[in-house]
Design a protein around this motif. Sequence first.
Motif, PDB file in Angstrom:
ATOM      1  N   SER A  70       0.818  -1.213   0.000  1.00 61.50           N
ATOM      2  CA  SER A  70       0.000   0.000   0.000  1.00 61.50           C
ATOM      3  C   SER A  70       0.848   1.258   0.000  1.00 61.50           C
ATOM      4  O   SER A  70       2.017   1.240   0.371  1.00 61.50           O
ATOM      5  N   GLY A  71       0.230   2.355  -0.394  1.00 65.20           N
ATOM      6  CA  GLY A  71       0.889   3.653  -0.279  1.00 65.20           C
ATOM      7  C   GLY A  71       0.780   4.216   1.127  1.00 65.20           C
ATOM      8  O   GLY A  71       1.439   5.184   1.479  1.00 65.20           O
ATOM      9  N   ARG A  72      -0.077   3.620   1.934  1.00 70.37           N
ATOM     10  CA  ARG A  72      -0.212   4.059   3.332  1.00 70.37           C
ATOM     11  C   ARG A  72       1.059   3.723   4.104  1.00 70.37           C
ATOM     12  O   ARG A  72       1.841   2.873   3.677  1.00 70.37           O
ATOM     13  N   SER A  73       1.222   4.334   5.273  1.00 71.18           N
ATOM     14  CA  SER A  73       2.362   3.964   6.105  1.00 71.18           C
ATOM     15  C   SER A  73       2.145   2.535   6.598  1.00 71.18           C
ATOM     16  O   SER A  73       1.015   2.039   6.635  1.00 71.18           O
ATOM     17  N   LEU A  74       3.236   1.882   6.978  1.00 71.99           N
ATOM     18  CA  LEU A  74       3.150   0.495   7.444  1.00 71.99           C
ATOM     19  C   LEU A  74       2.200   0.372   8.637  1.00 71.99           C
ATOM     20  O   LEU A  74       1.348  -0.517   8.699  1.00 71.99           O
ATOM     21  N   LYS A  75       2.360   1.320   9.566  1.00 69.78           N
ATOM     22  CA  LYS A  75       1.540   1.304  10.775  1.00 69.78           C
ATOM     23  C   LYS A  75       0.047   1.422  10.418  1.00 69.78           C
ATOM     24  O   LYS A  75      -0.801   0.690  10.926  1.00 69.78           O
ATOM     25  N   ASP A  76      -0.234   2.350   9.518  1.00 72.34           N
ATOM     26  CA  ASP A  76      -1.611   2.614   9.100  1.00 72.34           C
ATOM     27  C   ASP A  76      -2.226   1.386   8.413  1.00 72.34           C
ATOM     28  O   ASP A  76      -3.330   0.955   8.759  1.00 72.34           O
ATOM     29  N   ILE A  77      -1.498   0.804   7.467  1.00 71.44           N
ATOM     30  CA  ILE A  77      -2.074  -0.314   6.708  1.00 71.44           C
ATOM     31  C   ILE A  77      -2.297  -1.537   7.608  1.00 71.44           C
ATOM     32  O   ILE A  77      -3.318  -2.215   7.518  1.00 71.44           O
ATOM     33  N   LYS A  78      -1.351  -1.772   8.524  1.00 74.47           N
ATOM     34  CA  LYS A  78      -1.527  -2.892   9.471  1.00 74.47           C
ATOM     35  C   LYS A  78      -2.777  -2.688  10.314  1.00 74.47           C
ATOM     36  O   LYS A  78      -3.551  -3.601  10.564  1.00 74.47           O
ATOM     37  N   ASN A  79      -2.950  -1.449  10.714  1.00 78.21           N
ATOM     38  CA  ASN A  79      -4.072  -1.086  11.560  1.00 78.21           C
ATOM     39  C   ASN A  79      -5.421  -1.191  10.841  1.00 78.21           C
ATOM     40  O   ASN A  79      -6.435  -1.520  11.444  1.00 78.21           O
ATOM     41  N   MET A  80      -5.423  -0.913   9.534  1.00 79.38           N
ATOM     42  CA  MET A  80      -6.664  -1.003   8.766  1.00 79.38           C
ATOM     43  C   MET A  80      -7.049  -2.470   8.535  1.00 79.38           C
ATOM     44  O   MET A  80      -8.224  -2.804   8.490  1.00 79.38           O
ATOM     45  N   VAL A  81      -6.052  -3.333   8.351  1.00 75.32           N
ATOM     46  CA  VAL A  81      -6.340  -4.717   7.949  1.00 75.32           C
ATOM     47  C   VAL A  81      -6.454  -5.648   9.156  1.00 75.32           C
ATOM     48  O   VAL A  81      -7.373  -6.468   9.238  1.00 75.32           O
ATOM     49  N   LYS A  82      -5.512  -5.522  10.062  1.00 71.96           N
ATOM     50  CA  LYS A  82      -5.565  -6.302  11.310  1.00 71.96           C
ATOM     51  C   LYS A  82      -5.669  -7.820  11.099  1.00 71.96           C
ATOM     52  O   LYS A  82      -6.514  -8.476  11.707  1.00 71.96           O
ATOM     53  N   VAL A  83      -4.843  -8.352  10.206  1.00 72.78           N
ATOM     54  CA  VAL A  83      -4.731  -9.807  10.100  1.00 72.78           C
ATOM     55  C   VAL A  83      -3.260 -10.142  10.325  1.00 72.78           C
ATOM     56  O   VAL A  83      -2.395  -9.660   9.594  1.00 72.78           O
ATOM     57  N   LYS A  84      -3.001 -10.927  11.350  1.00 74.35           N
ATOM     58  CA  LYS A  84      -1.627 -11.141  11.810  1.00 74.35           C
ATOM     59  C   LYS A  84      -0.730 -11.863  10.794  1.00 74.35           C
ATOM     60  O   LYS A  84       0.437 -11.549  10.648  1.00 74.35           O
TER      61      LYS A  84
END
Length: 265
Positions: A70-84
């Motif tokens: 994604s073009g989002r920051s790593l933190k942001d994209i992890k937070n949006m998806v939330k699949v470990k």
Amino acid sequence: MEYLFDCWASIEYTLGRWKRVGVLPKILLLMDYDGTLTPIVDRPELAVLSDDVRDVLKQTSKRYPTAIISGRSLKDIKNMVKVKEIYYAGNHGFEISGPEIELIKDEAKLAKPVILKICNELQEKLSHMNGAIVENKGLTASVHYRLVSKNDFPELKKVFEELTKPYLERGDIKITSGKKVFEIRPNVDWDKGRAVLWIMNALNIKDGLAIYMGDDKTDEDAFLALKNKGITILISERTKKSNAKYFLRDVSDVKAFLGRLISLS
Ligand SMILES: [Mg+2]
């Protein structure tokens, strides 16, 4: 470009062949987030992943290595998806993280102060403009103008171009554009395509079959990188000029395709 479901028989055969020779884990599933897993919305924070797409991703990630680029920051994209179990690449691949792999491009990190400075300047110059969103994502930045009126857009473009010009001329940054967004990136030779190849290498599936889905200009780098060695899919209502081989129309098509991948295994 062909509609993927019209070619399903041959795709199923290809995937099945990988399966029959016992190399199924060598299938790698890669996809973009905004416009691919969620519909395009007015503001980035409103692009919320639906529970059923999240469930499908959980299931695919149990069967195939699954990555979101994604073009989002790593933190942001992890937070949006939330699949470990998923591999994440943020900031167009400048930062990558997932089970047992990790990357931050050092050259990109050096540009952080410059990105911050440009964001501050843009924020100041655009603060009066309704709908302009300046987003500092750490290693890169975005200026979203989906909510900016047609009348204001020429001014936004002028401010953006004038302000970034000296940095561009010094070779500090690169500018790209996407759907109603300008992107500022470090001047480093790296993009979603390079990130995809890096992930395949890191997961030791260089010779595997990659499936990549994306909807925007930055995804073209990934389509190109996977030309002749993957299944590349543009998410678009219409066929258009693209390096992708196939297209799917929207998020519900993507969900249906992921469902078919799950029932294959
Ligand atoms: Mg997108």
